[in-house]
Each structure stands twice: as structure tokens, then as C-alpha cells.
Design an enzyme around this catalytic site. Structure first.
Site, PDB file in Angstrom:
ATOM      1  N   ILE A  21       0.840  -1.194   0.000  1.00 26.05           N
ATOM      2  CA  ILE A  21       0.000   0.000   0.000  1.00 26.05           C
ATOM      3  C   ILE A  21       0.874   1.241   0.000  1.00 26.05           C
ATOM      4  O   ILE A  21       0.601   2.216  -0.680  1.00 26.05           O
ATOM      5  CB  ILE A  21      -0.934   0.011   1.227  1.00 26.05           C
ATOM      6  CG1 ILE A  21      -1.920  -1.157   1.159  1.00 26.05           C
ATOM      7  CG2 ILE A  21      -1.692   1.332   1.301  1.00 26.05           C
ATOM      8  CD1 ILE A  21      -2.802  -1.256   2.385  1.00 26.05           C
ATOM      9  N   GLY A  22       1.947   1.209   0.776  1.00 24.54           N
ATOM     10  CA  GLY A  22       2.832   2.359   0.826  1.00 24.54           C
ATOM     11  C   GLY A  22       3.851   2.211   1.937  1.00 24.54           C
ATOM     12  O   GLY A  22       3.985   1.153   2.546  1.00 24.54           O
ATOM     13  N   GLY A  25       7.153   6.323   7.977  1.00 25.25           N
ATOM     14  CA  GLY A  25       8.428   6.466   8.647  1.00 25.25           C
ATOM     15  C   GLY A  25       8.823   5.251   9.447  1.00 25.25           C
ATOM     16  O   GLY A  25      10.007   4.971   9.652  1.00 25.25           O
ATOM     17  N   MET A  26       7.827   4.477   9.922  1.00 29.99           N
ATOM     18  CA  MET A  26       8.126   3.338  10.786  1.00 29.99           C
ATOM     19  C   MET A  26       8.114   2.004  10.070  1.00 29.99           C
ATOM     20  O   MET A  26       8.630   1.023  10.600  1.00 29.99           O
ATOM     21  CB  MET A  26       7.127   3.289  11.943  1.00 29.99           C
ATOM     22  CG  MET A  26       7.288   4.421  12.937  1.00 29.99           C
ATOM     23  SD  MET A  26       6.135   4.233  14.291  1.00 29.99           S
ATOM     24  CE  MET A  26       6.618   2.616  14.893  1.00 29.99           C
ATOM     25  N   VAL A  29       3.529  -0.761   4.617  1.00 27.33           N
ATOM     26  CA  VAL A  29       2.148  -1.192   4.810  1.00 27.33           C
ATOM     27  C   VAL A  29       1.728  -2.044   3.620  1.00 27.33           C
ATOM     28  O   VAL A  29       1.955  -1.680   2.458  1.00 27.33           O
ATOM     29  CB  VAL A  29       1.209   0.015   4.953  1.00 27.33           C
ATOM     30  CG1 VAL A  29      -0.195  -0.460   5.293  1.00 27.33           C
ATOM     31  CG2 VAL A  29       1.729   0.954   6.033  1.00 27.33           C
ATOM     32  N   LYS A  46       0.976  -3.326   8.809  1.00 22.25           N
ATOM     33  CA  LYS A  46       2.191  -2.512   8.855  1.00 22.25           C
ATOM     34  C   LYS A  46       3.324  -3.346   9.421  1.00 22.25           C
ATOM     35  O   LYS A  46       3.259  -3.819  10.566  1.00 22.25           O
ATOM     36  CB  LYS A  46       1.981  -1.266   9.713  1.00 22.25           C
ATOM     37  CG  LYS A  46       3.268  -0.462   9.924  1.00 22.25           C
ATOM     38  CD  LYS A  46       3.020   0.883  10.583  1.00 22.25           C
ATOM     39  CE  LYS A  46       2.463   1.865   9.580  1.00 22.25           C
ATOM     40  NZ  LYS A  46       2.380   3.233  10.123  1.00 22.25           N
ATOM     41  N   ASP A 140       0.372  12.177  16.375  1.00 24.69           N
ATOM     42  CA  ASP A 140       0.666  12.496  14.969  1.00 24.69           C
ATOM     43  C   ASP A 140      -0.635  12.629  14.184  1.00 24.69           C
ATOM     44  O   ASP A 140      -0.765  12.120  13.069  1.00 24.69           O
ATOM     45  CB  ASP A 140       1.558  11.419  14.347  1.00 24.69           C
ATOM     46  CG  ASP A 140       2.225  11.901  13.045  1.00 24.69           C
ATOM     47  OD1 ASP A 140       2.303  13.126  12.839  1.00 24.69           O
ATOM     48  OD2 ASP A 140       2.655  11.049  12.251  1.00 24.69           O
TER      49      ASP A 140
END
Length: 782
Positions: A21-22, A25-26, A29, A46, A140
Site C-alpha cells: 500500500i505504501g 516512517g516506521m 504497509v 504494517k 501524529d
């Protein structure tokens, strides 16, 4: 969304990974589905990056936060489905939402109307209440972490933000959170409580209402300074929301309202629920339509339908081309396979549609159910009542598609020995592919078109003379001649390994070279920029650094040998120059700050006709450099400022640049230090909140054309000025313009549009001097 990389895992815990999916930063996904038969709804999984996974303190915090996140329950938060914090690769699975992120929706469709803003605010307060009730602080909250769904706004990525606090990674200087939406106490490293999320909440509302972050854009350090020391920009915020947003954005946490107080202020706001028959009525029409078609995509393309024996194909992806290479010829090398039904990617950027263009209206879906999903993660509300007969049908369809593609490839190869030296669908030389083995391609080509495919024009570029032009559509890149209604040549392959939808199309002044950004798949990121030398039938593919992401605006030098890319990337706003044939980066230029210390956002890039000057249109004005070196030019100031915000789009003419504000069009003389000419929109259009979304300069600079519409999709405008700012002609038909290009040498306009505020086929045509139709064209399809 893109196929899995060769080194990506195929399963994590009980989830089978289907696509990327993309990246955040961590971690990375993935779109996934359970393998144990316990439900077949899509999930967003994730996978935590190795540098975090190897930090013991992070693991401990991650475990604690995930345990709390599992307890979060509410209609406006993404439900945590499962997690494994002890795995060699820690992971977290949440529901998957097939809807756009708030930042994408606002960029593509404009600020929200007041009714939608109130519903958004009410949904976010309920989401924060659910998160805070279990002892979590989001930390966030930002527009990209709010997904828009029929059941209301969905807050994502809670439950892991705090896990990064005080780990070895943060102690070595990694910045957490997003500077534009951080609270002052978070920016200064002070202790946080739930009131920090209220500050971000105010910023998110302001963005949804105005399209701007509360403290502007630019260098992160400058942003953090403004967050701590300067007031937010509340201009154009609806009066009903000014008290609430002002209170939430107070610098001192003690001066902010508590969440119960905010909820009480919104008590009479009607919120959507799952059972609502018209749940998407809380959203602007264009976004509601996007969600509807994405939901259709999710139900049409059931991941459980991919049979086990096709796993290797479904998981693999063609390797990307090298940093830059050329592809000779564009003849179709693969016979056409039956079209696959799924969503046509509505890519913008992310990102966003270049030059301020709205994204194409959503159509019947192409391939992946996540064409509009967040790059980070999100829940999905997919119809779970899929019958076994449906699964059998889709299994058979997939098998048929794979068979036809394989047979077609085999027949082409055996019939023509020269195919061994021809480019494959993703633009690689097959000899190179043989030397560097890569996984088998997915059975679903990135640009496979559905049977009910609705073609749409993305952008156009005039080539040699006014009667030959290139058309970039969601079907590919084609060449037209003005006296023929159908294209005379296709420059992309029938089954391209890249998707060009949502890109801008740029060309050299003589039209011999054109370029467009290419997406890896359904709008999930820029794979490369493709440059065609049309007369030579040659394509160059430039892969760009990963920090470029999916944004940016492109331009070509007049000789076609240099590519310029400008945008607001990770690390700041800049313009870079690349050598087209090799992909070598020649230089990059940082956007200069204004007198107020703002580094303006890039809205477009171009050059002077002679190629001497490199020009960037910014939210703060116009920047100019020496195109050969990227250094300030000795004869011109580096930055010419404009006091009001410039919103885009941008058009480059013969020594002039046109940019737009909320109420006017600015015409800049590139080689002058004077202020630009300002062409005001008619007063009734300003009153109706019409925004310029397309602009073009034609007839050797004698005609400046703009098209726009309001955010409610019930009012539009096409207007033509002369070079002195006099209105020559205007049209107020109910049209939603997706492309506008003025002929460089005469008074014709090449336009594409659909019906305003509703679905329907696009029209594509030339208009004459009085905006009468002079020639209609067939939008390229299969």
C-alpha cells in the site's frame, strides 16, 4: 498500490500479503487478507522497519501501545485486528479503508464546505475520545492520518506513535511527528498530555477549511519555530469555526478547551453511521463519488478470489528499470488480454494533480481496491457477503486472464524472433532482463482496462505546429492530428508496466520531446519520469531518488536534453536538474525564503524560451535561476514576491508565466523586475467561490485562458483575456474541465471536460475564437 518486492514477506502471522500500500516512517504497509478463513475482509498490515525491530526499548513500548490500541473501539477509528510484537518483523494489522486521505481530498477537490467541516470535526472528536479513553495520545494527528469513508472520518496510525519516544532512534535525533501539526510542547520536547492532540485537531480543521497548514510550509526547523512563536494563519476560516480552531491552537495547553467542551459545541452535528442510507452526504459530492467507486472496486476485486496456484504470480512484480535507459520503438509486443474489471487508478499524488488540476472524476474501477487509500494504513469496509459462487467466478476469470496473457506472449515470441531484442511492457530491454532475473509479472497488468472503461484526458501538449498534439489519458499517451478524430500513434504499450494517469504532460517548444511522470501502479508513488523523443521513437526512463515521493512538477529544456523537477519533498522544497539520456543529477536548488522567512511551495517549473533561465512558480511569488548552473542569475532577483497566496495552477508562455490566486490570475514578465499584471475574475465568480484550476497561454501570448469551478461542483467558468487583461469571451456552461491547452499560434482551445457535479463521459474538442466547437475527437481507449 504496487506488487510486492522480491524480498518482501509473503505472509505475516495469519495474514497473506497481497500488495504494497505504501511506506511510512516506521514501516511498510501491505494489503492483506486472513489465511485462516476467519473473515475475508481486507486488512492493512504494517511491518516495522528493521532499525526499529532491533531496538529493545522500542519493542517494549510497541507492545504496550498495541495492547492499548486493541482496546480502542469507535465508529471513527481504524480497528486494530491483530499484531505480533515479538516476531522478527513486528507487525500490526488494522482494518482497511478504501477512501482518500483528507490531505489528498482537499488538494484534489478544494477546501471543505461548512457542513462537511462540522461533520469532520464531530467525527474527529469522537475518534480522539475513543483513543484517549484507553490512555493513548495520538501524537501524529494530521490530514494524511484521517481517511474519508462513507461511515465518516477514520483516524489511523494511533497506538504506535508513542512507542518511538525515548528509544535509541529518537535519542540520536530522529524527528517524530509532523512539524506542521505538532503542538508547541511537542516541538520543544516538553511532556505531553491529551491536549497536544487538541492542538493538532485545530490544525487539521484549518487545513480542511482552507487547504493550508496552520503555520505554512517550508523547512521543518522554520515550521517548528512558527509553531512555537507565531500565530496561525486563520484567513478564510469560516466564522463559525474561528472560536473553536483559535482555542485549540492556543500555544499554552492550559488555554485549550478539553475534549468534552469541544464535543459539547458540536453536539447538534449529525454524524454518519454505517446504517445510514446516504452516509456520504456529509462529504462534498466529488469525494463521495470517489468513495462510492472505490467501494465498488473493493467488492469487484476480491483478494480471496486469487487461487493458491497463482500465488507466485500474484505476489511478484517486474523489476524496475535502471536509473535511466532508453527504449527504442513503442510497438505493441503483447497481444491484448481480456480486460480486467477493477478501478481505474485516480492517481494524483499523490498525490495531487499537477498544476492545480483536479483529479479525473472517479470511474468504474481498474484493478486494486485501494486506488484512493492512504499511503500509511487504513481500515476497509468491504462487503463480507461474498458467495462461494462469486469466488469460483473470479478464480476462473483470473485463470483465464493469465492463460490469455501467457499464450499471447508465447505466440508473439515464437512468431517473431526479433522479439528477443524488443522492450517488455515495463520498458526493460529483454536482454538486460535475461541477465538480471526478476520475478514473474503479476497476472493483473497495471494498466489493464475494464470492459466498461471510461477514458479521460489528463493533459495535452502541442507538438510540431498547431495541428499535431499529444494526449495523455488514463489509457496511455497518444498522438493526434487535428483533421482526424482518432489518434494516429500510441507511444505507450497496450499493457504498460507503468501508469501515467494523473500526471502532467510537458513538451519542448518544437514538440519533438515530451515527458510525463510514471506511477508504479494505482497512484502509489512515482516510479520514474519517462521522456519520449517522438521523431526518434525513443523513450528514456529516469528513476529518481526515493525522497522525491509521488509529488513534483516537471519541465524540459528547449533542446530536450535536461529534465527539471521541482516540488515540496522530504527535506524541503527544491528544483533539481537531470540529464535526460543518463539520469545524472546536474544540480539541485533550494527554494529561497521570503522576507517573512517562508520557503514557498512549488506550483510549477519551466524555462525561458531560449533556455537561459530556470523558473519556479511558488506560493510566495516567482523564483529565477541560471538554468545551466542553478545559481542565481546576475541580471534578475532570485525571488520576486507577491503579497497574497498564490495557489496554482501555472502556465509558461513565450517569456511570461501565468499563476493563479484565489481571486485573480497573475501574468509575470520573466525578464522584468516589475510586479505582475493582475487579471481579476468577474465579481460574481469571486462571490461564488470559483477557483482557477486550469490555465494556459496561447496565440503567441495574445490570449490567456483560465477554467475553474467551485468546490460544490455547481458552478464553472471558462474565460479568455487578452494580454492587457481585457475579457475577450467567457462561457459558464456546466462543465468540469479536466484539461485546457491554448494553441500556441492561433485562437483555438483544446479542451476536455465532463458534466459538472455528476458522472458521465468526457468530451474532447477544439473550440474556436468565440468558444464554439470546431472539431471533436475520440478520447483514446483500448
Amino acid at each position: 498500490m504496487e506488487p510486492l518486492d522480491p524480498d518482501d514477506p509473503r505472509e505475516l502471522g495469519r495474514y497473506r500479503l497481497l500488495r504494497r500500500i505504501g511506506e511510512g516512517g516506521m514501516g511498510i504497509v501491505f494489503l492483506a487478507i486472513p489465511t485462516d478463513g476467519d473473515g475475508d475482509d481486507l486488512a492493512a498490515v504494517k511491518a516495522i522497519r528493521p532499525e526499529y525491530a532491533g531496538d529493545g526499548e522500542f519493542r517494549a513500548r510497541f507492545t504496550s501501545e498495541v495492547d492499548l490500541a486493541r482496546r480502542v473501539r469507535g465508529p471513527y477509528t481504524a480497528r486494530v485486528l491483530d499484531a505480533d510484537t515479538d516476531s522478527p518483523t513486528p507487525w500490526l494489522a488494522t482494518e482497511y479503508v478504501p477512501g482518500p486521505a483528507l490531505h489528498q481530498a482537499v488538494r484534489e477537490n478544494g477546501p471543505f464546505p461548512e457542513k462537511s467541516l462540522l461533520a469532520l470535526a464531530a467525527g474527529l472528536t469522537e475518534a480522539l475520545s475513543a483513543i484517549h479513553s484507553v490512555g493513548l495520545i495520538h501524537r501524529d494527528l494530521k490530514p494524511s492520518n484521517v481517511l474519508l469513508a462513507s461511515r465518516g472520518p477514520q483516524v489511523i496510525d494511533f497506538g504506535i506513535a508513542r512507542a518511538t519516544d525515548a528509544t535509541a532512534l529518537t535519542r540520536t535525533g530522529q524527528t517524530l511527528g509532523t512539524p506542521a501539526y505538532m503542538s508547541p510542547e511537542q516541538a520543544t520536547g516538553a511532556d505531553l498530555d491529551v491536549r497536544s492532540d487538541l492542538f493538532a485537531f485545530g490544525g487539521v480543521l484549518l487545513f480542511a477549511a482552507t487547504g493550508r497548514a496552520p503555520f505554512g510550509t517550508g523547512d521543518p526547523a522554520a515550521l517548528l519555530y512558527r509553531v512555537v512563536n507565531q500565530p496561525p494563519d486563520l484567513n478564510e476560516l469560516p466564522e463559525t469555526l474561528v472560536p473553536l480552531v483559535t482555542a485549540c491552537l492556543a500555544k499554552n495547553p492550559d488555554d485549550r478547551p478539553d475534549l468534552d467542551t469541544v464535543t459539547a459545541q458540536l453536539i447538534n452535528t449529525v454524524l454518519p453511521r454505517n446504517e445510514d442510507a446516504h452516509a456520504t452526504e456529509w462529504l462534498p459530492k466529488a469525494i463521495a463519488t470517489t468513495i462510492h467507486h472505490t467501494l465498488v472496486a473493493a467488492t469487484r476485486v476480491a483478494p480471496t478470489s486469487i487461487p493458491p496456484e497463482q500465488d507466485d504470480h500474484a505476489d511478484a512484480a517486474p523489476a524496475l528499470p535502471p536509473a535511466s535507459h532508453s527504449v527504442k520503438g513503442t510497438e505493441e509486443a503483447i497481444t491484448e488480454a481480456p480486460a480486467h474489471t477493477g478501478p481505474e487508478p485516480n492517481s494524483e499524488e499523490p498525490g495531487s494533480r499537477p498544476n492545480g488540476r483536479p483529479a479525473p472524476r472517479p470511474q468504474a474501477p481498474v484493478q486494486h481496491p485501494s486506488a484512493h487509500a492512504s499511503m500509511v494504513s487504513g481500515p476497509a469496509q468491504v462487503d463480507a457477503d461474498r458467495s462461494s459462487s462469486s469466488k469460483v467466478f473470479w478464480s476462473a476469470l483470473v485463470a483465464a486472464i493469465v492463460s490469455v496473457v501467457v499464450v499471447g506472449m508465447a505466440l508473439n515470441f515464437s512468431a517473431d524472433p526479433t522479439t528477443q531484442a524488443q522492450p517488455d511492457p515495463v520498458g526493460r530491454d529483454t536482454n538486460e532482463t535475461a541477465r538480471s532475473p526478476s520475478p514473474s509479472p503479476s497476472p493483473f497488468p497495471t494498466n489493464a482496462l475494464p470492459r466498461d472503461f471510461n477514458p479521460q484526458v489528463q493533459d495535452t501538449a502541442f507538438l510540431s505546429g498547431p495541428d499535431r498534439f499529444a494526449v495523455l489519458s488514463n489509457a496511455g499517451l497518444d498522438v493526434f492530428e487535428a483533421d482526424r478524430t482518432e489518434p494516429i500513434e500510441r507511444l505507450t504499450e497496450r499493457l504498460e508496466g507503468y501508469h501515467f494517469g494523473g500526471s502532467e504532460l510537458v513538451s519542448t517548444p518544437d514538440g519533438s520531446v515530451v515527458a510525463a511522470k510514471a506511477l508504479k501502479s494505482a497512484g502509489d508513488g512515482v516510479a520514474a519520469i519517462h521522456v519520449w523523443e517522438i521523431d526518434e521513437s525513443e523513450r528514456h526512463i529516469l528513476e529518481l531518488p526515493s525522497e522525491i515521493g509521488d509529488g513534483g512538477y516537471i519541465a524540459l529544456s528547449p533542446d530536450g536534453e535536461t529534465l527539471f523537477l521541482g516540488g515540496n519533498f522530504r527535506g524541503g522544497s527544491k528544483v533539481s536538474a537531470y540529464r535526460v539520456r543518463t539520469g545524472e543529477e546536474l544540480y539541485d536548488v533550494t527554494i529561497p525564503e521570503s522576507e517573512q522567512g517562508w520557503s514557498g511551495a512549488v506550483h510549477g517549473v519551466g524555462t525561458s524560451p531560449d533556455g537561459e533561465l530556470l523558473i519556479a512558480a511558488l506560493s510566495t511569488g516567482l523564483a529565477v535561476w541560471d538554468a545551466a548552473s542553478g545559481e542565481p542569475h546576475p541580471s534578475y532577483p532570485e525571488l520576486r514576491e507577491w503579497p497574497d497566496e498564490i495557489t496554482g495552477p501555472v502556465a509558461f508562455g513565450d517569456g511570461v508565466v501565468a499563476t493563479a490566486t484565489f481571486e485573480s490570475l497573475l501574468l509575470w514578465d520573466v525578464r522584468s523586475n516589475d510586479e505582475p499584471e493582475e487579471f481579476r475574475l468577474p465579481a460574481d465568480e469571486i462571490e461564488a467561490s470559483v477557483r482557477i484550476r486550469e490555465v494556459s497561454i496561447g496565440d503567441e501570448g495574445r490570449r490567456i485562458v483560465a477554467a475553474g469551478r467551485d468546490t460544490d461542483l455547481d458552478h464553472s467558468l471558462l474565460i479568455v483575456w487578452d494580454a492587457e487583461g481585457r475579457v475577450l469571451v467567457e462561457d459558464r456552461s456546466e462543465r468540469d474541465y479536466s484539461s485546457l491547452n491554448a494553441s500556441p499560434v492561433d485562437d483555438r482551445l483544446l479542451i476536455a471536460f465532463g458534466p459538472l457535479g455528476q458522472e458521465g463521459r468526457e468530451a474532447f474538442m477544439f473550440l474556436g475564437e468565440d468558444l464554439e466547437t470546431t472539431q471533436e475527437f475520440q478520447i483514446p481507449g483500448h
